[in-house]
Design a protein around this motif. Sequence first.
Motif, PDB file in Angstrom:
ATOM      1  N   ILE A  49      75.427  63.331  58.555  1.00 57.26           N
ATOM      2  CA  ILE A  49      76.101  62.129  59.057  1.00 57.26           C
ATOM      3  C   ILE A  49      75.068  61.060  59.401  1.00 57.26           C
ATOM      4  O   ILE A  49      75.243  59.876  59.088  1.00 57.26           O
ATOM      5  CB  ILE A  49      76.996  62.471  60.269  1.00 57.26           C
ATOM      6  N   PHE A  50      73.966  61.460  60.036  1.00 54.98           N
ATOM      7  CA  PHE A  50      72.904  60.514  60.368  1.00 54.98           C
ATOM      8  C   PHE A  50      72.335  59.865  59.105  1.00 54.98           C
ATOM      9  O   PHE A  50      72.103  58.659  59.072  1.00 54.98           O
ATOM     10  CB  PHE A  50      71.783  61.205  61.150  1.00 54.98           C
ATOM     11  N   LEU A  51      72.109  60.663  58.059  1.00 57.15           N
ATOM     12  CA  LEU A  51      71.590  60.104  56.814  1.00 57.15           C
ATOM     13  C   LEU A  51      72.552  59.088  56.214  1.00 57.15           C
ATOM     14  O   LEU A  51      72.136  58.015  55.761  1.00 57.15           O
ATOM     15  CB  LEU A  51      71.303  61.214  55.800  1.00 57.15           C
ATOM     16  N   LEU A  52      73.833  59.402  56.206  1.00 59.24           N
ATOM     17  CA  LEU A  52      74.833  58.487  55.664  1.00 59.24           C
ATOM     18  C   LEU A  52      74.884  57.188  56.461  1.00 59.24           C
ATOM     19  O   LEU A  52      74.895  56.094  55.888  1.00 59.24           O
ATOM     20  CB  LEU A  52      76.206  59.164  55.643  1.00 59.24           C
ATOM     21  N   VAL A  53      74.892  57.296  57.763  1.00 60.94           N
ATOM     22  CA  VAL A  53      74.942  56.101  58.614  1.00 60.94           C
ATOM     23  C   VAL A  53      73.658  55.281  58.445  1.00 60.94           C
ATOM     24  O   VAL A  53      73.709  54.041  58.418  1.00 60.94           O
ATOM     25  CB  VAL A  53      75.173  56.496  60.089  1.00 60.94           C
ATOM     26  N   SER A  54      72.520  55.944  58.310  1.00 57.70           N
ATOM     27  CA  SER A  54      71.258  55.226  58.114  1.00 57.70           C
ATOM     28  C   SER A  54      71.259  54.440  56.807  1.00 57.70           C
ATOM     29  O   SER A  54      70.778  53.302  56.762  1.00 57.70           O
ATOM     30  CB  SER A  54      70.080  56.200  58.115  1.00 57.70           C
ATOM     31  N   VAL A  55      71.796  55.032  55.753  1.00 58.72           N
ATOM     32  CA  VAL A  55      71.880  54.316  54.468  1.00 58.72           C
ATOM     33  C   VAL A  55      72.792  53.102  54.610  1.00 58.72           C
ATOM     34  O   VAL A  55      72.471  52.010  54.117  1.00 58.72           O
ATOM     35  CB  VAL A  55      72.372  55.263  53.353  1.00 58.72           C
ATOM     36  N   LEU A  60      73.365  47.252  54.949  1.00 57.10           N
ATOM     37  CA  LEU A  60      73.930  46.148  55.723  1.00 57.10           C
ATOM     38  C   LEU A  60      72.822  45.217  56.205  1.00 57.10           C
ATOM     39  O   LEU A  60      72.959  43.989  56.131  1.00 57.10           O
ATOM     40  CB  LEU A  60      74.737  46.685  56.910  1.00 57.10           C
ATOM     41  N   GLY A  61      71.725  45.790  56.682  1.00 59.82           N
ATOM     42  CA  GLY A  61      70.593  44.971  57.114  1.00 59.82           C
ATOM     43  C   GLY A  61      70.007  44.158  55.975  1.00 59.82           C
ATOM     44  O   GLY A  61      69.696  42.976  56.131  1.00 59.82           O
ATOM     45  N   GLY A  62      69.870  44.780  54.810  1.00 59.84           N
ATOM     46  CA  GLY A  62      69.359  44.048  53.644  1.00 59.84           C
ATOM     47  C   GLY A  62      70.276  42.924  53.241  1.00 59.84           C
ATOM     48  O   GLY A  62      69.836  41.806  52.957  1.00 59.84           O
ATOM     49  N   TRP A  63      71.570  43.190  53.217  1.00 61.58           N
ATOM     50  CA  TRP A  63      72.546  42.168  52.836  1.00 61.58           C
ATOM     51  C   TRP A  63      72.532  41.008  53.827  1.00 61.58           C
ATOM     52  O   TRP A  63      72.553  39.834  53.436  1.00 61.58           O
ATOM     53  CB  TRP A  63      73.935  42.802  52.760  1.00 61.58           C
ATOM     54  N   LEU A  64      72.470  41.324  55.134  1.00 62.42           N
ATOM     55  CA  LEU A  64      72.461  40.260  56.152  1.00 62.42           C
ATOM     56  C   LEU A  64      71.201  39.409  56.060  1.00 62.42           C
ATOM     57  O   LEU A  64      71.252  38.187  56.234  1.00 62.42           O
ATOM     58  CB  LEU A  64      72.600  40.858  57.546  1.00 62.42           C
ATOM     59  N   PHE A  65      70.054  40.039  55.794  1.00 60.15           N
ATOM     60  CA  PHE A  65      68.819  39.271  55.656  1.00 60.15           C
ATOM     61  C   PHE A  65      68.887  38.324  54.475  1.00 60.15           C
ATOM     62  O   PHE A  65      68.457  37.183  54.562  1.00 60.15           O
ATOM     63  CB  PHE A  65      67.622  40.215  55.513  1.00 60.15           C
ATOM     64  N   VAL A  66      69.442  38.782  53.366  1.00 60.10           N
ATOM     65  CA  VAL A  66      69.553  37.919  52.192  1.00 60.10           C
ATOM     66  C   VAL A  66      70.516  36.770  52.475  1.00 60.10           C
ATOM     67  O   VAL A  66      70.249  35.619  52.127  1.00 60.10           O
ATOM     68  CB  VAL A  66      69.988  38.734  50.952  1.00 60.10           C
ATOM     69  N   LYS A  67      71.647  37.065  53.126  1.00 58.37           N
ATOM     70  CA  LYS A  67      72.635  36.015  53.433  1.00 58.37           C
ATOM     71  C   LYS A  67      72.063  34.981  54.405  1.00 58.37           C
ATOM     72  O   LYS A  67      72.334  33.799  54.278  1.00 58.37           O
ATOM     73  CB  LYS A  67      73.901  36.620  54.026  1.00 58.37           C
ATOM     74  N   LYS A  68      71.274  35.430  55.382  1.00 56.92           N
ATOM     75  CA  LYS A  68      70.798  34.522  56.416  1.00 56.92           C
ATOM     76  C   LYS A  68      69.564  33.742  56.008  1.00 56.92           C
ATOM     77  O   LYS A  68      69.450  32.553  56.313  1.00 56.92           O
ATOM     78  CB  LYS A  68      70.519  35.303  57.697  1.00 56.92           C
ATOM     79  N   PHE A  69      68.616  34.369  55.302  1.00 55.55           N
ATOM     80  CA  PHE A  69      67.325  33.732  55.067  1.00 55.55           C
ATOM     81  C   PHE A  69      67.105  33.252  53.639  1.00 55.55           C
ATOM     82  O   PHE A  69      66.111  32.605  53.349  1.00 55.55           O
ATOM     83  CB  PHE A  69      66.195  34.708  55.439  1.00 55.55           C
TER      84      PHE A  69
END
Length: 70
Positions: A49-55, A60-69
């Motif tokens: 479960i931890f591995l799935l949530v980490s992925v 999500l972090g990558g997508w947000l960085f691309v959208k914001k910056f």
Amino acid sequence: MKKIGLFFLGMIVGLIISFALVYLSGTLFEYFSIQFYGSESDQQRNFNIFLLVSVMFSFLGGWLFVKKFA
């Protein structure tokens, strides 16, 4: 090329946030003597479960960085 770099940077930030949340919640659960496993198979389930949530956090972090910056 800039978007790829931002995506990977966001993935790393997402993984760090995911790890920090799991570490802090684990510390709190240990403090209050809450145990989420009774056997090795339960531990493996929690790790999966931890591995799935980490992925999910990393993408999500990558997508947000691309959208914001970008």
